[in-house]
Design a protein around this motif. Structure first.
Motif, mmCIF file in Angstrom:
data_model
loop_
_atom_site.group_PDB
_atom_site.id
_atom_site.type_symbol
_atom_site.label_atom_id
_atom_site.label_comp_id
_atom_site.label_asym_id
_atom_site.label_seq_id
_atom_site.Cartn_x
_atom_site.Cartn_y
_atom_site.Cartn_z
ATOM 1 N N ALA A 1 0.809 -1.225 0.000
ATOM 2 C CA ALA A 1 0.000 0.000 0.000
ATOM 3 C C ALA A 1 0.839 1.270 0.000
ATOM 4 C CB ALA A 1 -0.932 0.004 1.209
ATOM 5 N N SER A 2 2.057 1.221 0.550
ATOM 6 C CA SER A 2 2.873 2.438 0.639
ATOM 7 C C SER A 2 3.345 2.915 -0.720
ATOM 8 C CB SER A 2 4.082 2.189 1.543
ATOM 9 O OG SER A 2 4.956 1.240 0.962
ATOM 10 N N LEU A 3 3.395 1.980 -1.708
ATOM 11 C CA LEU A 3 3.789 2.320 -3.081
ATOM 12 C C LEU A 3 5.152 3.009 -3.152
ATOM 13 C CD1 LEU A 3 0.373 3.559 -4.561
ATOM 14 C CD2 LEU A 3 1.435 1.302 -4.776
ATOM 15 N N GLY A 4 6.032 2.681 -2.211
ATOM 16 C CA GLY A 4 7.388 3.218 -2.253
ATOM 17 C C GLY A 4 7.511 4.698 -1.946
ATOM 18 N N VAL A 5 6.437 5.315 -1.423
ATOM 19 C CA VAL A 5 6.470 6.765 -1.152
ATOM 20 C C VAL A 5 7.561 7.151 -0.151
ATOM 21 C CG1 VAL A 5 5.161 8.685 -0.146
ATOM 22 C CG2 VAL A 5 4.087 7.181 -1.822
ATOM 23 N N PRO A 6 7.788 6.394 0.954
ATOM 24 C CA PRO A 6 8.848 6.807 1.887
ATOM 25 C C PRO A 6 10.224 6.919 1.242
ATOM 26 C CG PRO A 6 7.409 5.203 2.933
ATOM 27 C CD PRO A 6 7.006 5.259 1.491
ATOM 28 N N LEU A 7 10.600 5.932 0.426
ATOM 29 C CA LEU A 7 11.908 5.992 -0.231
ATOM 30 C C LEU A 7 11.974 7.148 -1.218
ATOM 31 C CD1 LEU A 7 14.682 4.719 -0.612
ATOM 32 C CD2 LEU A 7 13.695 3.221 -2.356
ATOM 33 N N SER B 1 2.780 15.046 -5.259
ATOM 34 C CA SER B 1 2.420 13.716 -4.759
ATOM 35 C C SER B 1 2.446 12.686 -5.871
ATOM 36 C CB SER B 1 1.027 13.752 -4.114
ATOM 37 O OG SER B 1 0.983 14.612 -3.014
ATOM 38 N N LYS B 2 1.934 13.061 -7.045
ATOM 39 C CA LYS B 2 1.947 12.131 -8.177
ATOM 40 C C LYS B 2 3.363 11.803 -8.603
ATOM 41 C CE LYS B 2 -0.831 14.437 -10.928
ATOM 42 N NZ LYS B 2 -1.645 14.751 -12.127
ATOM 43 N N SER B 3 4.264 12.795 -8.517
ATOM 44 C CA SER B 3 5.661 12.548 -8.852
ATOM 45 C C SER B 3 6.290 11.546 -7.886
ATOM 46 C CB SER B 3 6.435 13.870 -8.818
ATOM 47 O OG SER B 3 7.808 13.653 -9.033
ATOM 48 N N LEU B 4 6.009 11.711 -6.591
ATOM 49 C CA LEU B 4 6.521 10.765 -5.597
ATOM 50 C C LEU B 4 5.958 9.371 -5.823
ATOM 51 C CD1 LEU B 4 6.255 12.945 -2.348
ATOM 52 C CD2 LEU B 4 8.311 12.447 -3.665
ATOM 53 N N LEU B 5 4.666 9.296 -6.121
ATOM 54 C CA LEU B 5 4.040 7.991 -6.379
ATOM 55 C C LEU B 5 4.623 7.340 -7.624
ATOM 56 C CD1 LEU B 5 0.328 8.895 -5.560
ATOM 57 C CD2 LEU B 5 1.739 7.234 -4.336
ATOM 58 N N GLY B 6 4.916 8.155 -8.653
ATOM 59 C CA GLY B 6 5.488 7.600 -9.882
ATOM 60 C C GLY B 6 6.818 6.929 -9.632
ATOM 61 N N PHE B 7 7.664 7.545 -8.796
ATOM 62 C CA PHE B 7 8.956 6.938 -8.460
ATOM 63 C C PHE B 7 8.757 5.740 -7.547
ATOM 64 C CE2 PHE B 7 12.846 6.495 -6.005
ATOM 65 C CZ PHE B 7 13.835 6.614 -6.978
ATOM 66 N N GLY B 8 7.856 5.885 -6.564
ATOM 67 C CA GLY B 8 7.660 4.823 -5.588
ATOM 68 C C GLY B 8 7.047 3.564 -6.156
ATOM 69 N N VAL B 9 6.175 3.710 -7.140
ATOM 70 C CA VAL B 9 5.526 2.540 -7.741
ATOM 71 C C VAL B 9 6.558 1.606 -8.372
ATOM 72 C CG1 VAL B 9 4.069 1.825 -9.672
ATOM 73 C CG2 VAL B 9 3.246 3.551 -8.079
ATOM 74 N N ILE B 10 7.589 2.179 -8.995
ATOM 75 C CA ILE B 10 8.637 1.354 -9.596
ATOM 76 C C ILE B 10 9.361 0.547 -8.527
ATOM 77 C CG2 ILE B 10 10.807 1.404 -10.887
ATOM 78 C CD1 ILE B 10 8.395 2.046 -12.578
#
Length: 479
Positions: free
Chosen positions: A48-54, A215-224
């Motif tokens: 669920a975090s979708l890599g947002v913390p990193l 936020s969308k930019s962070l999610l885009g990186f985190g999803v990978i």
């Protein structure tokens, strides 16, 4: 490394104490229920975090020094909190809606559906706390981050133990909720204080649309990052299934036990790299001369710390297995010895892997970490098992991490122009020889002679590492 190694050791001690109290007050059945809820929360949070913390830690570290006063860091802080709020709320709602299904899937009955309904709130708070930690990580507030982790773990344990005593098994998920809430509150307070002292007001006068775009930019990186991690976990699952199908459940148990112990041996190193090295590297990634020095020094440091650990585990594997497991796990000793050598190679590839993340090359990271490395993992593990049986599972770890190190070095060499400095080129071969000699001493030299050689190798690698670590620390102090 000292700060986060100590924090990691304290958290491990808290985890062991919590397990002890669970065993005392809830018994074996309660321990099993607690383990299932904990693993379920961990899996849901990771997905669920979708890599947002990193992604948050990277973005803050990348622009903290230059754009602290421009409002960009305030925007990132607000955006990461918004993204975490949305993804956490969705995870909580999904747990609530699917609580009966999750209970049936996990426990085979719907008796724990209320527990899974509450578990969604636990995951939400855990994700929010992880985001505050990522913000402090990016700002390089290392001491504040360490204090938050230690205080949160200690206070959470003190509040959870009376709940176990008073309400038994029914208190497992509520206790998890209390611990997650305490950790979030402490991390939020310390992170907020760090932001205020830096003159940063999350969000500032920004509009919601602007915050959402970040936020969308962070999610885009985190999803990978999440996708790569999901592929890795899937490959591990199918590899375990293949081992069970080709061999026995006992051999799979030996493999899992040895893998768990070998991974714990270098937890301190990997925790330090994630919390300190990654933001430090990200902050200077735009200046080639500076990041080259950062990676080279980190590679030297990691090698000098990991080699004595690997050699000690190779030599002391019978004692380690006897203390941490039982005598029925004796066949896992040879696996652990090979895996210790593999972990040494793994620690050498880690500093190079972070370069790709710091550069922000998402697709290259996905291709390497998510696809190529997992292909090597499955092929080497299954192939070595077919060729050499149980011991092949240990030999495979040397092949896998040796290949990973070679791949990451070649990519960094030809894509980013990286090369090891003179210090690394002198030390790494010597340390590899020490690790190789430890394997030779336990597998090929028998009797009293083998024991003598083992201790000579251990004394030599410790002396060599301590000598060079002292030199590195003196250079740092002088500078």
């Amino acid at each position: 490394m000292k700060i986060f190694g100590g924090v990691q050791a304290f958290q491990m001690a808290v985890s062991l104490l919590r397990g002890k109290f669970v065993a005392m007050f809830l018994g074996p059945a309660g321990m099993g229920v607690s383990s299932l809820f904990a693993s379920s929360a961990s899996a849901i949070q990771q997905l669920a975090s979708l890599g947002v913390p990193l992604a948050t830690a990277r973005e803050v570290a990348l622009k903290y020094d230059e754009e602290k006063k421009s409002g960009h860091i305030a925007m990132v802080a607000a955006a990461s909190r918004l993204a975490t709020f949305i993804t956490g709320a969705l995870a909580a709602l999904c747990c609530l809606a699917a609580s009966r299904f999750l209970s049936l899937l996990t426990f085979g009955s719907d008796e724990q559906d209320f527990g899974f309904a509450i578990l969604g709130a636990v995951v939400w708070l855990q994700m929010a706390g992880a985001n505050e930690i990522a913000l402090m990580q990016g700002m390089r507030e290392l001491k504040r981050l360490g204090r938050s982790s230690v205080t949160g773990a200690a206070v959470g344990l003190c509040l959870a133990v009376p709940m176990y005593y008073l309400w038994g098994t029914a208190s497992i998920v509520p206790a998890m909720l209390v611990m997650a809430a305490v950790m979030f509150a402490i991390c939020r307070y310390n992170c907020g204080r760090a932001l205020r002292l830096a003159g940063i007001q999350p969000g500032g006068n920004a509009k919601l649309g602007e915050i959402w775009n970040v936020s969308k930019s962070l999610l885009g990186f985190g999803v990978i990052i999440t996708l790569a991690g999901t592929i890795t976990q899937t490959c591990i699952y199918f590899t375990n299934v293949i081992i069970k199908s080709l061999g026995t459940m006992a051999e799979l148990g030996y493999y899992s036990a040895a893998m768990s112990i070998s991974n714990q041996c270098v937890t301190m190193i990997f925790a330090a790299m994630a919390m300190d090295y990654f933001p430090r590297l990200t902050a200077c990634i735009g200046r080639k001369a500076e990041w080259l020095v950062t990676v080279r020094r980190q590679a030297e440091l990691v090698a000098l710390v990991a080699a004595p650990i690997a050699v000690s585990v190779v030599i002391a594997a019978p004692f380690v297995v006897d203390v941490l497991l039982t005598e029925t796990f004796a066949p896992a000793i040879s696996l652990l010895q090979w895996m210790a050598a593999g972990v040494f190679l793994r620690s050498l590839s880690y500093p190079l892997g972070y370069v790709i993340l710091a550069k922000g090359n998402k697709m290259l990271y996905l291709c390497l970490e998510g696809i190529l490395c997992n292909i090597v993992f499955v092929a080497a593990t299954c192939g070595a098992y077919l060729l050499w049986g149980k011991d092949g599972l240990g030999i495979a770890s040397v092949i896998i991490y040796g290949a990973d190190m070679l791949v990451y070095y070649c990519i960094n060499r030809f894509v980013y122009g990286f090369s090891y400095g003179t210090g690394c080129m002198r030390k790494l071969p010597v340390l590899c020889v020490f690790v190789t000699m430890s394997l030779i001493s336990v597998f090929l030299i028998k009797g009293q002679a083998g024991i003598i050689v083992c201790w000579l190798v251990f004394a030599a690698v410790c002396a060599y590492s301590l000598w060079h670590l002292r030199k590195m620390l003196k250079m740092k102090i002088i500078k």
